[in-house]
Design a protein around this motif. Structure first.
Motif, short mmCIF file in Angstrom:
data_model
loop_
_atom_site.label_atom_id
_atom_site.label_comp_id
_atom_site.label_asym_id
_atom_site.label_seq_id
_atom_site.Cartn_x
_atom_site.Cartn_y
_atom_site.Cartn_z
N LEU A 183 0.81 -1.22 0.00
CA LEU A 183 0.00 0.00 0.00
C LEU A 183 0.84 1.26 0.00
N VAL A 184 2.00 1.22 0.64
CA VAL A 184 2.74 2.47 0.83
C VAL A 184 4.02 2.51 0.01
N VAL A 185 4.80 1.43 0.06
CA VAL A 185 6.15 1.45 -0.51
C VAL A 185 6.19 1.82 -2.00
N PRO A 186 5.27 1.30 -2.83
CA PRO A 186 5.39 1.64 -4.26
C PRO A 186 5.27 3.12 -4.54
N HIS A 187 4.63 3.88 -3.63
CA HIS A 187 4.44 5.30 -3.87
C HIS A 187 5.25 6.15 -2.90
N ALA A 188 6.11 5.49 -2.12
CA ALA A 188 6.74 6.22 -1.02
C ALA A 188 7.73 7.25 -1.52
N VAL A 189 8.60 6.88 -2.41
CA VAL A 189 9.60 7.82 -2.90
C VAL A 189 9.69 7.71 -4.41
N ASN A 190 10.41 8.64 -5.00
CA ASN A 190 10.67 8.58 -6.42
C ASN A 190 11.86 7.66 -6.64
N TYR A 191 11.58 6.47 -7.11
CA TYR A 191 12.65 5.46 -7.20
C TYR A 191 13.74 5.83 -8.19
N LYS A 192 13.34 6.53 -9.24
CA LYS A 192 14.32 6.93 -10.24
C LYS A 192 15.36 7.88 -9.65
N ALA A 193 14.90 8.69 -8.68
CA ALA A 193 15.81 9.69 -8.11
C ALA A 193 16.80 9.08 -7.13
N LEU A 194 16.63 7.82 -6.80
CA LEU A 194 17.56 7.20 -5.87
C LEU A 194 18.77 6.61 -6.59
N VAL A 195 18.79 6.74 -7.90
CA VAL A 195 19.89 6.15 -8.67
C VAL A 195 21.06 7.13 -8.69
N ILE A 196 22.24 6.62 -8.45
CA ILE A 196 23.42 7.47 -8.53
C ILE A 196 24.16 7.19 -9.82
N SER A 197 24.37 5.93 -10.08
CA SER A 197 25.01 5.56 -11.33
C SER A 197 24.26 4.33 -11.83
N PRO A 198 23.56 4.43 -12.95
CA PRO A 198 22.67 3.33 -13.36
C PRO A 198 23.42 2.01 -13.47
N GLY A 199 22.84 1.00 -12.87
CA GLY A 199 23.45 -0.32 -12.94
C GLY A 199 24.58 -0.53 -11.96
N LYS A 200 25.05 0.52 -11.32
CA LYS A 200 26.18 0.36 -10.41
C LYS A 200 25.85 0.74 -8.98
N TYR A 201 25.37 1.93 -8.79
CA TYR A 201 25.09 2.37 -7.43
C TYR A 201 23.69 2.96 -7.32
N VAL A 202 22.93 2.46 -6.39
CA VAL A 202 21.65 3.10 -6.07
C VAL A 202 21.56 3.18 -4.55
N TRP A 203 20.70 4.06 -4.08
CA TRP A 203 20.44 4.13 -2.64
C TRP A 203 19.52 2.99 -2.25
N ARG A 204 19.82 2.40 -1.12
CA ARG A 204 18.87 1.48 -0.52
C ARG A 204 18.41 2.12 0.79
#
Lengths: 359, 286
Positions: free
Chosen positions: A132-153
């Motif tokens: 109910l909450v997690v899919p809309h919680a944050v902008n997932y695309k904005a958590l990417v730092i370097s595509p395929g290499k580093y993302v925020w968890r």
């Protein structure tokens, strides 16, 4: 929690007349108070400065009299994204309610069964939050730092110290406030010229030089989209006979006693713009209706664990309205100087609001 | 790369990595009744909580909840002449820096060990014989862990027991001390944080048998001068005198901890007394 038919009758009848056991009206929330990192000086004397200093963000949801007390911590770290979602960050949720003890767990069962029930409850809350909450919680695309290499968890850990009904609502509130108070340091990836060769040439191991971390905390920002994080409103549907027919009606933010009387419950997640993000119905525990109906000689108290089909849209509409009130309540709590809540005439929980706290 | 790091500057002026002097304990705050108590028979279905305390020592933060004395659930746990003391130490997934593993309190060996140590330390002080055939449950939840989890847990448990009104012989206060040789100079420090614990235990672990590093958590009953817990796992070349020196420092640390805890108890006591006399500060929650 066991409840006697007389108590259930009292609760349902009083809710029907729009005056619930703690003096609220049907669609009124309890006065939740929030303490986050930025404002840990909320009104209550029991509100300890609860900022968990080792986390990136934290919050505490708290009711006067401490019937509900929930901590939430958000920790962020950099991970390699999963191969099928290289352009999305990760949000993980876990719920721990071990300290709250047996909320509605049967006392007589042995320790192993109790533990299993507790684990089941925790995983129910976790999976509902995830849907109910997690899919809309944050902008997932904005958590990417370097595509395929580093993302925020973002690891969201919720600890339920105490809860008096509507665990899911309170957990969603804690999660929203926790995410809003989170500060992520600004990290940028160094793009090398040999980066196009793919990272096979780097030997898989991440060298230390491909990230620049901005150490200044003043430049750290909350994760984008956290303001849009939805809240969950749980409506408990009660049914009572009125004028020769059975009337179904719903109440928000039920206490445990009221939850037990509900014939079914509907969890609706609503975002700040009033958009519905998800609906989930829980078959109500329901009370033993035969006994009660025999006792009072009327049919129709807490009858079935289902509800009429045409009711669902009405319920979702009601939830939308209640959510709007809840957002206002939480915002007015955040800015204590804001007098919006008082201007609304009735105010929220006017009986509870004037509860005295003895220091 | 010839620049001085912050820690280098601090060590030049004989301060520790977090800016303390060797004989200073971390900033400690205590809050009794962090979770207001509920009676076992109240309408709330929450498990009864007779007393609670939130203790933070530096960045380590521990919440302790005491339940009881109440009925023993199982007959086999019942003791005919005194109360059963059950201690559970839990961690939260966000407490350790970095590591995300959630330790299960019933299987994780370090947690079992710590809850056992806590139990022995507390049963030295609680007058358990006053409550035969009943049970006192102490649950400790580590909210943030920056070293000294056990010491903070002991302090929090003492305060929570006092909040619950369970008779104690004396306050059990815990503090740690450590010793290492930095640049040829022996240094004895009090109340180690995580980084210092790693420095004090990591070096001796590598088979360096004659190293003088030692990490020693100590729990005392300061007003009686009893040591109820001292745990040392390193080999000392200095013998008993070296151990004694460190123990002395740790006991001084416990004294300091006791003063802070006693102040917190007095403050709480004054509040409760005022409330009983009907002169409490009443606050209207808006």
């Amino acid at each position: 929690m066991a409840i006697s038919p007389t108590e259930a009758h009292y609760i349902i009848e009083s809710s029907l007349h729009d005056f619930r056991i703690d003096g609220r009206s049907r669609l009124e929330h309890r006065p939740y108070s929030i303490s986050t990192k930025s404002n840990n000086s909320t009104s209550s004397s029991t509100a300890v400065s609860s900022s968990l200093i080792l986390s990136n963000g934290s919050s505490r949801i708290h009711l006067p009299g401490s019937t509900t007390d929930i901590l939430c911590s958000v920790k962020a770290d950099l991970v390699r994204p999963s191969p099928n979602k290289p352009n999305e960050g990760v949000v993980e949720v876990s719920v721990d309610s071990s300290l709250a003890g047996g909320l509605d767990i049967v006392k007589n069962s042995n320790a192993g069964a109790q533990k299993r029930q507790l684990r089941e409850r925790e995983s129910t809350i976790t999976s509902l939050l995830q849907r109910l909450v997690v899919p809309h919680a944050v902008n997932y695309k904005a958590l990417v730092i370097s595509p395929g290499k580093y993302v925020w968890r973002l690891c969201v850990d919720i600890v339920v110290l105490r809860c008096d009904g509507c665990v899911l609502d309170a957990c969603a509130m804690a999660m929203r406030e926790g995410l809003r108070s989170t500060l992520l340091p600004r990290v940028s990836a160094v793009v090398r010229s040999d980066d196009k060769d793919g990272f096979a040439s780097q030997g898989g191991g991440s060298s230390n030089n491909d990230l620049i971390v901005e150490g200044d905390i003043r430049k750290a920002l909350p994760p984008s989209g956290a303001e849009e994080c939805p809240l969950v409103v749980t409506l408990s549907i009660l049914s009572a006979p009125q004028e020769e027919r059975i009337r179904h009606f719903c109440i928000v933010d039920a206490r445990t006693e009221e939850e037990v009387c509900a014939s079914s419950r509907v969890c609706v997640s609503v975002d700040p713009n009033g958009m519905v993000c998800g609906v989930h119905t829980l078959g109500g525990g329901g009370i033993v209706d035969e006994a009660m109906n025999e006792e009072f000689g009327v049919e129709g108290f807490g009858i079935s664990s289902s509800m009429p089909m045409n009711m669902l849209s009405e319920v979702v509409n009601t939830a939308g309205g209640a959510a709007k009130n809840l957002y206002q309540l939480l915002d007015s709590e955040k800015f204590a100087g804001d007098s919006k809540a008082e201007d609304d005439g009735s105010g929220y929980g006017y009986l509870l609001q004037n509860q005295l706290i003895i220091q | 790369m010839a620049s001085l790091r912050r820690t280098d500057i601090l060590s030049l002026i004989h301060l520790r990595s977090d800016g303390r002097r060797p004989n200073e304990i971390r900033h400690m705050t205590c809050h009794l009744g962090a979770l207001p108590s509920t009676n076992c028979g109240s309408a709330l279905p929450t498990s009864g909580c007779s007393g609670s305390a939130l203790v933070s020592m530096g960045l380590t933060q521990v919440l302790c909840v005491v339940k009881g004395p109440c009925d023993v659930g199982r007959r086999s746990e019942e003791l005919p002449d005194r109360a059963t003391l059950e201690v559970i130490v839990r961690t939260t997934p966000f407490s350790p820096p970095g590591d995300r593993r959630v330790a299960n309190p019933t299987t994780d060996r370090r947690l079992i060990e710590q809850s056992h140590l806590l139990q022995t330390a507390l049963s030295a002080s609680i007058l358990l014989h006053l409550y035969p055939k009943s049970k006192i449950t102490v649950t400790v939840m580590v909210l943030a862990d920056d070293g000294g989890r056990l010491e903070a847990a002991i302090n929090a448990a003492t305060l929570a027991l006092m909040d619950a009104g369970i008779p104690l012989k004396d306050m059990v206060c815990a503090c740690s001390a450590g010793r290492w040789s930095a640049g040829g100079v022996d240094e004895i420090v009090v109340d180690l944080n995580r980084r210092e614990i790693q420095a004090a235990t990591g070096m001796s672990g590598g088979g360096g048998g004659t190293s003088d590093t030692i990490y020693l958590p100590v729990a005392t009953m300061p007003q009686r001068g009893n040591v109820v817990l001292a745990q040392c796992e390193s080999r000392l070349s200095g013998g008993a005198e070296a151990f004694g020196e460190v123990l002395d420092v740790a006991m001084k640390g416990c004294q300091m901890v006791m003063e802070i805890m006693a102040a917190a108890v007095r403050e709480r006591g004054a509040g409760v007394w005022k409330a009983k006399e009907g002169k409490a500060d009443v606050m209207l929650v808006e």
